[in-house]
Design an enzyme around this catalytic site. Structure first.
Site, PDB file in Angstrom:
ATOM      1  N   TRP A 164      -3.143  -2.324  -1.669  1.00  0.00           N
ATOM      2  CA  TRP A 164      -2.793  -3.645  -2.215  1.00  0.00           C
ATOM      3  C   TRP A 164      -3.462  -4.627  -1.265  1.00  0.00           C
ATOM      4  O   TRP A 164      -3.043  -4.791  -0.115  1.00  0.00           O
ATOM      5  CB  TRP A 164      -1.274  -3.813  -2.218  1.00  0.00           C
ATOM      6  CG  TRP A 164      -0.784  -5.002  -2.946  1.00  0.00           C
ATOM      7  CD1 TRP A 164      -0.825  -5.223  -4.292  1.00  0.00           C
ATOM      8  CD2 TRP A 164      -0.187  -6.180  -2.385  1.00  0.00           C
ATOM      9  NE1 TRP A 164      -0.273  -6.445  -4.599  1.00  0.00           N
ATOM     10  CE2 TRP A 164       0.118  -7.050  -3.442  1.00  0.00           C
ATOM     11  CE3 TRP A 164       0.136  -6.562  -1.106  1.00  0.00           C
ATOM     12  CZ2 TRP A 164       0.719  -8.291  -3.259  1.00  0.00           C
ATOM     13  CZ3 TRP A 164       0.738  -7.798  -0.901  1.00  0.00           C
ATOM     14  CH2 TRP A 164       1.020  -8.652  -1.963  1.00  0.00           C
ATOM     15  N   HIS A 173      16.747 -36.538 -13.539  1.00  0.00           N
ATOM     16  CA  HIS A 173      16.146 -37.186 -12.358  1.00  0.00           C
ATOM     17  C   HIS A 173      14.653 -36.901 -12.258  1.00  0.00           C
ATOM     18  O   HIS A 173      14.083 -36.960 -11.176  1.00  0.00           O
ATOM     19  CB  HIS A 173      16.882 -36.719 -11.096  1.00  0.00           C
ATOM     20  CG  HIS A 173      18.334 -37.108 -11.097  1.00  0.00           C
ATOM     21  ND1 HIS A 173      18.775 -38.401 -10.906  1.00  0.00           N
ATOM     22  CD2 HIS A 173      19.444 -36.370 -11.361  1.00  0.00           C
ATOM     23  CE1 HIS A 173      20.092 -38.441 -11.010  1.00  0.00           C
ATOM     24  NE2 HIS A 173      20.529 -37.221 -11.279  1.00  0.00           N
ATOM     25  N   CYS A 209       0.844  -1.207   0.000  1.00  0.00           N
ATOM     26  CA  CYS A 209       0.000   0.000   0.000  1.00  0.00           C
ATOM     27  C   CYS A 209       0.879   1.256   0.000  1.00  0.00           C
ATOM     28  O   CYS A 209       2.025   1.227   0.381  1.00  0.00           O
ATOM     29  CB  CYS A 209      -0.865   0.019   1.254  1.00  0.00           C
ATOM     30  SG  CYS A 209      -1.924  -1.410   1.407  1.00  0.00           S
ATOM     31  N   GLU A 248      17.133 -16.149 -11.622  1.00  0.00           N
ATOM     32  CA  GLU A 248      16.694 -14.762 -11.805  1.00  0.00           C
ATOM     33  C   GLU A 248      16.074 -14.586 -13.186  1.00  0.00           C
ATOM     34  O   GLU A 248      15.044 -13.923 -13.334  1.00  0.00           O
ATOM     35  CB  GLU A 248      17.863 -13.802 -11.614  1.00  0.00           C
ATOM     36  CG  GLU A 248      17.518 -12.336 -11.800  1.00  0.00           C
ATOM     37  CD  GLU A 248      16.395 -11.850 -10.891  1.00  0.00           C
ATOM     38  OE1 GLU A 248      16.030 -12.562  -9.945  1.00  0.00           O
ATOM     39  OE2 GLU A 248      15.857 -10.761 -11.145  1.00  0.00           O
ATOM     40  N   LYS A 283      12.177 -13.234 -13.697  1.00  0.00           N
ATOM     41  CA  LYS A 283      11.877 -12.066 -14.544  1.00  0.00           C
ATOM     42  C   LYS A 283      10.800 -12.411 -15.563  1.00  0.00           C
ATOM     43  O   LYS A 283       9.840 -11.688 -15.753  1.00  0.00           O
ATOM     44  CB  LYS A 283      13.157 -11.583 -15.254  1.00  0.00           C
ATOM     45  CG  LYS A 283      14.140 -10.898 -14.341  1.00  0.00           C
ATOM     46  CD  LYS A 283      13.794  -9.466 -14.017  1.00  0.00           C
ATOM     47  CE  LYS A 283      13.143  -9.153 -12.714  1.00  0.00           C
ATOM     48  NZ  LYS A 283      13.478  -9.697 -11.465  1.00  0.00           N
ATOM     49  N   LYS A 314       5.843  -3.794  -5.300  1.00  0.00           N
ATOM     50  CA  LYS A 314       7.282  -3.514  -5.359  1.00  0.00           C
ATOM     51  C   LYS A 314       7.967  -3.945  -4.063  1.00  0.00           C
ATOM     52  O   LYS A 314       9.085  -4.405  -4.066  1.00  0.00           O
ATOM     53  CB  LYS A 314       7.534  -2.016  -5.591  1.00  0.00           C
ATOM     54  CG  LYS A 314       9.014  -1.648  -5.687  1.00  0.00           C
ATOM     55  CD  LYS A 314       9.696  -2.358  -6.826  1.00  0.00           C
ATOM     56  CE  LYS A 314      11.187  -2.082  -6.887  1.00  0.00           C
ATOM     57  NZ  LYS A 314      11.895  -2.958  -7.869  1.00  0.00           N
ATOM     58  N   GLU A 371       7.405 -13.074 -13.816  1.00  0.00           N
ATOM     59  CA  GLU A 371       6.833 -11.885 -13.168  1.00  0.00           C
ATOM     60  C   GLU A 371       6.108 -10.981 -14.148  1.00  0.00           C
ATOM     61  O   GLU A 371       5.048 -10.446 -13.843  1.00  0.00           O
ATOM     62  CB  GLU A 371       7.969 -11.044 -12.569  1.00  0.00           C
ATOM     63  CG  GLU A 371       8.377 -11.348 -11.189  1.00  0.00           C
ATOM     64  CD  GLU A 371       9.278 -10.261 -10.661  1.00  0.00           C
ATOM     65  OE1 GLU A 371       8.835  -9.513  -9.788  1.00  0.00           O
ATOM     66  OE2 GLU A 371      10.427 -10.172 -11.137  1.00  0.00           O
ATOM     67  N   ARG A 423       4.247   0.774  -6.664  1.00  0.00           N
ATOM     68  CA  ARG A 423       4.276  -0.177  -5.545  1.00  0.00           C
ATOM     69  C   ARG A 423       3.256  -1.293  -5.726  1.00  0.00           C
ATOM     70  O   ARG A 423       3.270  -2.288  -5.023  1.00  0.00           O
ATOM     71  CB  ARG A 423       4.003   0.557  -4.237  1.00  0.00           C
ATOM     72  CG  ARG A 423       5.038   1.604  -3.899  1.00  0.00           C
ATOM     73  CD  ARG A 423       4.494   2.639  -2.915  1.00  0.00           C
ATOM     74  NE  ARG A 423       4.303   2.097  -1.602  1.00  0.00           N
ATOM     75  CZ  ARG A 423       5.241   2.101  -0.644  1.00  0.00           C
ATOM     76  NH1 ARG A 423       6.417   2.607  -0.908  1.00  0.00           N
ATOM     77  NH2 ARG A 423       5.009   1.610   0.553  1.00  0.00           N
ATOM     78  N   ASN A 481      -1.232   1.102   6.093  1.00  0.00           N
ATOM     79  CA  ASN A 481      -0.394   0.114   5.412  1.00  0.00           C
ATOM     80  C   ASN A 481       0.064  -0.841   6.503  1.00  0.00           C
ATOM     81  O   ASN A 481       0.542  -0.421   7.550  1.00  0.00           O
ATOM     82  CB  ASN A 481       0.803   0.796   4.736  1.00  0.00           C
ATOM     83  CG  ASN A 481       1.662  -0.200   3.987  1.00  0.00           C
ATOM     84  OD1 ASN A 481       1.233  -1.335   3.746  1.00  0.00           O
ATOM     85  ND2 ASN A 481       2.861   0.204   3.628  1.00  0.00           N
ATOM     86  N   GLY A 482      -0.095  -2.162   6.257  1.00  0.00           N
ATOM     87  CA  GLY A 482       0.310  -3.151   7.259  1.00  0.00           C
ATOM     88  C   GLY A 482      -0.849  -4.093   7.549  1.00  0.00           C
ATOM     89  O   GLY A 482      -1.856  -4.101   6.852  1.00  0.00           O
TER      90      GLY A 482
HETATM   91  C1  AGP Z   1      11.830  -9.139  -8.057  1.00  0.00           C
HETATM   92  O1  AGP Z   1      11.708  -8.690  -9.399  1.00  0.00           O
HETATM   93  C2  AGP Z   1      10.545  -8.971  -7.302  1.00  0.00           C
HETATM   94  N1  AGP Z   1      10.105  -7.611  -7.326  1.00  0.00           N
HETATM   95  C3  AGP Z   1      10.619  -9.575  -5.924  1.00  0.00           C
HETATM   96  O2  AGP Z   1      10.994 -10.932  -6.036  1.00  0.00           O
HETATM   97  C4  AGP Z   1      11.601  -8.900  -4.952  1.00  0.00           C
HETATM   98  O3  AGP Z   1      12.927  -9.202  -5.329  1.00  0.00           O
HETATM   99  C5  AGP Z   1      11.353  -9.456  -3.550  1.00  0.00           C
HETATM  100  O4  AGP Z   1      10.018  -9.141  -3.171  1.00  0.00           O
HETATM  101  C6  AGP Z   1      12.323  -8.908  -2.506  1.00  0.00           C
HETATM  102  O5  AGP Z   1      12.161  -7.514  -2.418  1.00  0.00           O
HETATM  103  P1  AGP Z   1      13.295  -6.668  -1.634  1.00  0.00           P
HETATM  104  O6  AGP Z   1      14.579  -6.877  -2.398  1.00  0.00           O
HETATM  105  O7  AGP Z   1      12.799  -5.259  -1.682  1.00  0.00           O
HETATM  106  O8  AGP Z   1      13.382  -7.219  -0.253  1.00  0.00           O
END
Ligand code: AGP
Length: 612
Positions: free
Chosen positions: A76, A507, A2, A484, A488, A607, A491, A27, A102-103
């Site tokens: 969010w 395996h 949020c 990674e 990507k 984010k 995501e 975010r 937020n939280g």
């Molecule tokens: C990566 O592209 C994502 N946005 C997500 O996996 C992110 O790396 C993860 O939530 C960790 O976030 P941080 O590095 O802000 O702790």
């Protein structure tokens, strides 16, 4: 995660709130709203499901909402589906108090029952409405909104960043914070709160980070902060020195592409400022040579892409330090009874510095006696402030949900930390040390060279954007890099993919390889190139369509077997993933573009994930 923004001053609040919320869109959110108190003490709440534009259209860009004090929120969803009713701000039943949050409030059910027992009604499914009604309850009881806030924060359990306005106090709003980021912005004849500085940097660079348990009472001309025991405190003020354009797209179609292109400069800012006369200088580190020599084990803890940095780091650090390095998902670490003691160094990696799983793991490790060294991108973030040592990546604000430049700067900084330790431990020779530093100094230019030629990757993306399942296979550092690359792609293009250690395919998983299955074969780790080649043949024999990634010196060999090959410049082994990840980022970007996905704000993602 949020987003919160608050304003009090002489100008109309609504347009300023909308602008701030727009800068927090990255975010991730599913609804938005604002609450403004008018000079006639009317509390106006406007909120809507969907993009900020929906809300903006309802209030004519803010023109139809009068008042110079207000709070805004992008939600969010955690408790309750995304809809107009669950959107924030929430309004108390008596119409006097509005809250953005937020939280997560962990005891909201118990509190809701308490209030229902006293005749309070609820219209939403949210924990935030419970906070709002509890505030109204105490306000009705004590007649002072400030006292009511303290009664509430001593009653609720869980994480909160709160913005609170009261119709009876049109000149002030109240902010409170615990385990969710909230900062105060000091303007000229106006003041702000925000979840992060991006929301308000066009108005002020003069800010304070609220700490857990603090409450702030904010008017146009004053800010008074109190600690959890209602004692007034003086807050340290910081100056934000990055420019507004850093939080703009700068002519790129998406923040993600801009941030991919910014990686060489981000690495220069992160690394080169820490190299003098070809020596790594980590002045900000509190730990000394004796401590480093006494380290029995290193834990790397993180989530998502930051965790993937740790997986690459494990291979590199164990090679350099000859000490055990364990990489653990933060969400797993917390509940795994970890073997941690005073001789354990815990390296916490986080771009946002607010990821709740990572923060909780940090606290767990700290309680077990570990020394916490964090690698963080957001200055002053919660993880940075709770660490014993913090090394900042100087990637600048990363807006796209899918991380790129933060990942790359984290990886370079982690490798530098390993080299720094290896030099102290004597496990890295002088010549190896110099060779690695020389290669590090060449890394950004090599990355720039790759970024100037992306047509082949666009071409491959056009070949494969319709695939529904993709395998990234590699060994050792290539496997770590593949994690990674796979994330990507998942995501932002919503294509299912997984990264697999090539040697493990036979395996079980190789049963999934059939005619036309796309396998992205990663062969940049030179010591195992021959093994990588045999795995390529293995999957081709089952009908796989292979897209290979290898270094320039191995390209000819790879082309004997694979038609579609992406090449990257040679580098020192420990930096090869830093180069190899770039084409994987671009491949994901162009595939998502062709699939018409919302690249900077992928569905369901935030984010920074400040919920469990
Ligand atoms: C990566 O592209 C994502 N946005 C997500 O996996 C992110 O790396 C993860 O939530 C960790 O976030 P941080 O590095 O802000 O702790």
């Amino acid at each position: 995660m949020c987003g919160i923004v608050g304003f009090v001053g002489k100008e109309q609040a609504a347009p300023i709130l909308l602008d701030g919320l727009e800068r927090l869109e990255y975010r991730g959110y599913d609804s938005a709203g604002i609450a403004v108190v008018s000079a006639k003490h009317e509390l106006q709440v406007k909120k809507a499901k969907g993009r900020l534009k929906v809300l903006s259209d309802i209030i004519q860009g803010g023109k139809s909402v009068e008042g110079t004090l207000g709070i805004g929120h992008t939600r969010w969803a955690t408790h309750g589906e995304p809809n107009d009713i669950n959107a924030h701000p929430h309004l108390s039943g008596d119409g006097k108090v509005a809250v953005v949050h937020n939280g997560i409030i962990e005891n909201y059910v118990e509190l809701r029952d308490f209030l229902k027992g006293r005749g309070y009604k609820f219209c939403s499914e949210t924990d935030t409405e419970v906070v709002t009604q509890l505030l109204a309850y105490y306000y009705a009881e004590c007649g002072d909104i400030f006292d009511a806030v303290f009664k509430v924060i001593h009653r609720i359990e869980g994480a909160y960043a709160l913005g609170i306005i009261c119709a009876d106090c049109p000149d002030r709003f109240i902010a409170a914070r615990k385990d969710a980021p909230l900062l105060i912005g000091y303007g000229e004849g106006c003041n702000f709160i925000a979840s992060d500085v991006t929301a308000i940097i066009k108005h002020t660079r003069d800010i304070s980070y609220m700490e857990d348990g603090e409450v702030a009472v904010i008017t146009a001309d004053s800010v008074q902060v109190y600690d959890y025991m209602e004692q007034p405190i003086e807050k340290e003020r910081c100056f934000v020195d990055w420019d507004v354009s850093a939080a703009e797209k700068g002519g790129y179609a998406h923040f993600m592409l801009k941030e991919i292109m910014e990686q060489p400069e981000a690495i220069r800012k992160t690394a080169f400022n820490r190299i003098r006369d070809n020596r790594i200088i980590l002045e900000d580190l509190k730990i000394d040579a004796d401590y480093i020599k006494g380290i029995s084990k290193i834990f790397i803890i993180a989530c998502g892409s930051s965790y993937h940095v740790g997986v690459v780091g494990k291979y590199n650090l164990e090679r350099m330090l000859r000490k055990p390095v364990e990489v653990c998902l933060a969400s797993e670490f917390r509940y795994s009874d970890p073997l941690v003691d005073e001789s354990t160094l815990v390296i916490v990696i986080s771009q946002s510095g607010e990821t709740l799983d990572t923060m909780a793991a940090l606290r767990e490790a700290k309680s077990l006696g570990a020394h916490i060294l964090s690698i963080v991108n957001v200055v002053g973030s919660s993880i940075a402030r709770e660490s014993d040592d913090v090394l900042y990546t100087w990637a600048g604000p990363e807006i796209a949900v899918a991380t790129t430049k933060a990942y790359s700067t984290q990886l370079v900084l982690l490798n530098m930390l390993g080299l720094y330790f290896g030099d102290i431990l004597g496990t890295v020779s002088r010549s190896e040390y110099s060779a690695i530093i020389d290669e590090l100094l060449r890394l950004p230019a090599k990355m720039e060279q790759m970024l100037e030629h992306t047509d082949d990757i666009k071409h491959f993306a056009s070949n494969y954007f319709n695939h529904s399942s993709v395998f990234f296979i590699g060994r050792n550092l290539d496997y770590a890099m593949g994690l990674e690359g796979s994330l990507k792609l998942k995501e932002i293009s919503y294509i299912h993919s997984e990264a697999y250690a090539s040697g493990e395919l036979k395996h079980g998983t190789i049963s999934l390889i059939e005619n036309g299955t796309l396998v992205i074969a990663l062969g940049t780790y030179a010591p195992l190139f021959d093994k990588a080649m045999s795995n390529v043949v293995e999957v081709q024999a089952r009908g796989a369509d292979v897209l290979a990634l290898t270094t320039e010196s191995h390209a000819a060999e790879m082309r004997k077997t694979v038609e579609n090959v992406i090449t990257v410049p040679e580098s020192h082994t420990i930096f090869q993933p830093s180069l190899g990840v770039v084409p994987l980022q671009l491949f994901a970007y162009y595939v998502a573009l062709l699939r018409g996905c919302d690249i900077d704000k992928p569905r369901n993602l935030a984010k920074s994930v400040t919920v469990e």
